[in-house]
Design a protein around this motif. Structure first.
Motif, PDB file in Angstrom:
ATOM      1  N   GLY A  85       0.789  -1.215   0.000  1.00  0.00           N
ATOM      2  CA  GLY A  85       0.000   0.000   0.000  1.00  0.00           C
ATOM      3  C   GLY A  85       0.824   1.269   0.000  1.00  0.00           C
ATOM      4  N   THR A 106       3.387   1.635  -7.296  1.00  0.00           N
ATOM      5  CA  THR A 106       2.647   1.317  -6.073  1.00  0.00           C
ATOM      6  C   THR A 106       2.716  -0.178  -5.824  1.00  0.00           C
ATOM      7  N   LEU A 108       1.044  -3.182  -4.059  1.00  0.00           N
ATOM      8  CA  LEU A 108      -0.248  -3.495  -3.467  1.00  0.00           C
ATOM      9  C   LEU A 108      -0.620  -4.937  -3.755  1.00  0.00           C
ATOM     10  N   ASP A 109      -0.836  -5.694  -2.687  1.00  0.00           N
ATOM     11  CA  ASP A 109      -1.325  -7.066  -2.795  1.00  0.00           C
ATOM     12  C   ASP A 109      -0.449  -7.904  -3.738  1.00  0.00           C
ATOM     13  N   ILE A 164     -14.680   3.481   0.367  1.00  0.00           N
ATOM     14  CA  ILE A 164     -13.624   3.460   1.376  1.00  0.00           C
ATOM     15  C   ILE A 164     -14.057   4.349   2.539  1.00  0.00           C
ATOM     16  N   ALA A 173      -1.662   3.957  -0.839  1.00  0.00           N
ATOM     17  CA  ALA A 173      -2.713   3.494  -1.734  1.00  0.00           C
ATOM     18  C   ALA A 173      -3.689   2.622  -0.962  1.00  0.00           C
ATOM     19  N   LEU A 174      -4.969   2.836  -1.202  1.00  0.00           N
ATOM     20  CA  LEU A 174      -6.023   2.037  -0.579  1.00  0.00           C
ATOM     21  C   LEU A 174      -6.788   1.289  -1.668  1.00  0.00           C
ATOM     22  N   ALA A 175      -6.971  -0.011  -1.452  1.00  0.00           N
ATOM     23  CA  ALA A 175      -7.721  -0.811  -2.420  1.00  0.00           C
ATOM     24  C   ALA A 175      -9.179  -0.374  -2.448  1.00  0.00           C
ATOM     25  N   ILE A 176      -9.749  -0.333  -3.662  1.00  0.00           N
ATOM     26  CA  ILE A 176     -11.158  -0.018  -3.853  1.00  0.00           C
ATOM     27  C   ILE A 176     -11.927  -1.340  -3.945  1.00  0.00           C
ATOM     28  N   PHE A 181      -7.335   0.904  -7.089  1.00  0.00           N
ATOM     29  CA  PHE A 181      -6.902   1.522  -5.836  1.00  0.00           C
ATOM     30  C   PHE A 181      -6.835   3.032  -5.997  1.00  0.00           C
ATOM     31  N   ARG A 183      -4.636   6.329  -4.787  1.00  0.00           N
ATOM     32  CA  ARG A 183      -3.298   6.697  -4.299  1.00  0.00           C
ATOM     33  C   ARG A 183      -3.205   8.213  -4.159  1.00  0.00           C
TER      34      ARG A 183
END
Length: 374
Positions: A85, A106, A108-109, A164, A173-176, A181, A183
């Motif tokens: 993230g 980024t 992420l996951d 979110i 960054a936050l997952a949607i 995501f 950022r």
């Protein structure tokens, strides 16, 4: 559809009522330039919240267990310990330390997502692919993803539409939930967010976010804020000779830079270290104020002169809703801030607040002087 074809095709957002395409030849011609009020759109992005179609950005992904350590060894940013993230800006340099690619990444996951300029994306992907060798890393184009940007102090009003419960911090960054995501970026304003989302959701997300209060703004608005923030765009504000020190790309993620000065070897590092420790960059990026009385604005690439002598080259030129006609430019370090400049027939002046002070003696230079007994 492959990545190049997807980016060359006109964005479906151009079908939105009021959308006006950029002039032919513009790097942004496949996305809306404005919606009828380019200066008002800048104000919306500054005072409220605006949505900008940047779906012509080239997106690629890197998977594999060694994706971060591998990228760390071939690029300028320190990213081996980049947490899930988290994001950073990064550069690919040539052997002489000149900038070839600028990109945002980024983690992420278990995937590194990268986005860059449309015309630079294929070259960056080709470079990354050739540099894999034995590493467990798989770079590939992600033409099925696109970029929208949300800008403005009222971005928090959109979190419900995004699914979110808060906005991310800078470079977070936050997952949607529905995919992709959000950022946060430190520019072109402190309230800037990139939404990387599945391309097939582009229009549905656009509709949802505008219904929630985001005001449509074109690439003109985004570019005006970027220029005012003195943030370079590769290929427009850089040339084949540009080194990172000239355009303020030095620094780790915490410094909002793209070149970490305390990391292992990478291509071009010798030039970065030499300039940092012993020398000064030959040019510097500045903000110019242009005479607005001229019928036409000077074009990027035009020479900048002082007393008939060439002292720089013009970059992005744009009309700002408060500052009027402004531009970025690379000028020689020896040019004082109060120098009267000319671009073609247009008078120009350097904004003194855009100058980065770098007159402190470097560690390497001090060491040389001590060895010489000075």
């Amino acid at each position: 559809m492959d990545a190049v074809s997807a980016l060359a095709a006109p964005s479906p957002v151009l079908a939105v009522p009021g959308a006006v395409a950029a002039p032919p030849g513009s790097p942004d011609e496949s996305v809306p330039w404005h919606y009828g009020d380019p200066l008002g759109e800048q104000r919306a992005a500054t005072e409220r919240v605006a949505i900008v179609d940047r779906s012509h950005r080239f997106v690629l992904s890197v998977t594999g267990a060694e994706r971060l350590s591998w990228l760390h060894t071939i690029t300028s940013q320190h990213i081996t310990e980049l947490g899930d993230g988290r994001s950073a800006e990064n550069l690919d340099l040539d052997l002489n330390g000149r900038v070839l690619h600028h990109f945002v990444l980024t983690e992420l996951d278990s995937t590194v997502w990268i986005d860059t300029e449309a015309d630079r994306g294929p070259g960056l992907l080709d470079f990354l692919t050739k540099m894999v060798f034995w590493a467990d890393a798989q770079p590939r184009a992600a033409a099925d993803h696109a970029v929208l940007s949300l800008i403005g102090p009222r971005a928090h009003t959109l979190i419900g539409a995004l699914g979110i419960d808060r906005l991310p911090d800078t470079y977070e960054a936050l997952a949607i939930p529905a995919g992709g995501f959000l950022r946060r970026m430190p520019w072109p304003s402190p309230d800037s967010f990139d939404l990387i989302l599945p391309r097939d959701q582009l229009m549905s997300r656009w509709s949802e976010l505008t219904a929630a209060g985001a005001e449509p703004a074109g690439s003109w608005a985004y570019e005006a804020l970027r220029v005012a923030a003195v943030r370079p765009r590769i290929g427009l504000d850089t040339d084949e000779r540009t080194i990172p020190h000239e355009v303020n790309w030095i620094g780790g993620p915490d410094e909002h830079g793209a070149v970490h000065l305390d990391k292992g070897c990478y291509r071009g590092q010798e030039t970065v270290a030499r300039v940092h420790n012993l020398g000064k960059p030959p040019r510097r990026l500045v903000l110019l104020h242009l005479d607005g009385s001229a019928d036409e604005r000077p074009a990027p690439g035009e020479p900048i002169t002082a007393g008939g002598r060439a002292v720089g080259v013009l970059g992005t030129t744009i009309d700002h809703y408060e500052l009027g006609p402004i531009a970025l430019a690379l000028v020689k370090r020896s040019v004082p801030a109060d120098t009267q400049l000319t671009v073609g027939s247009t008078a120009a002046a350097i904004d003194p607040d855009s100058l980065v002070t770098d007159d402190a003696p470097q560690a390497g230079r001090r060491a040389v002087e001590r060895l010489r007994g000075r």
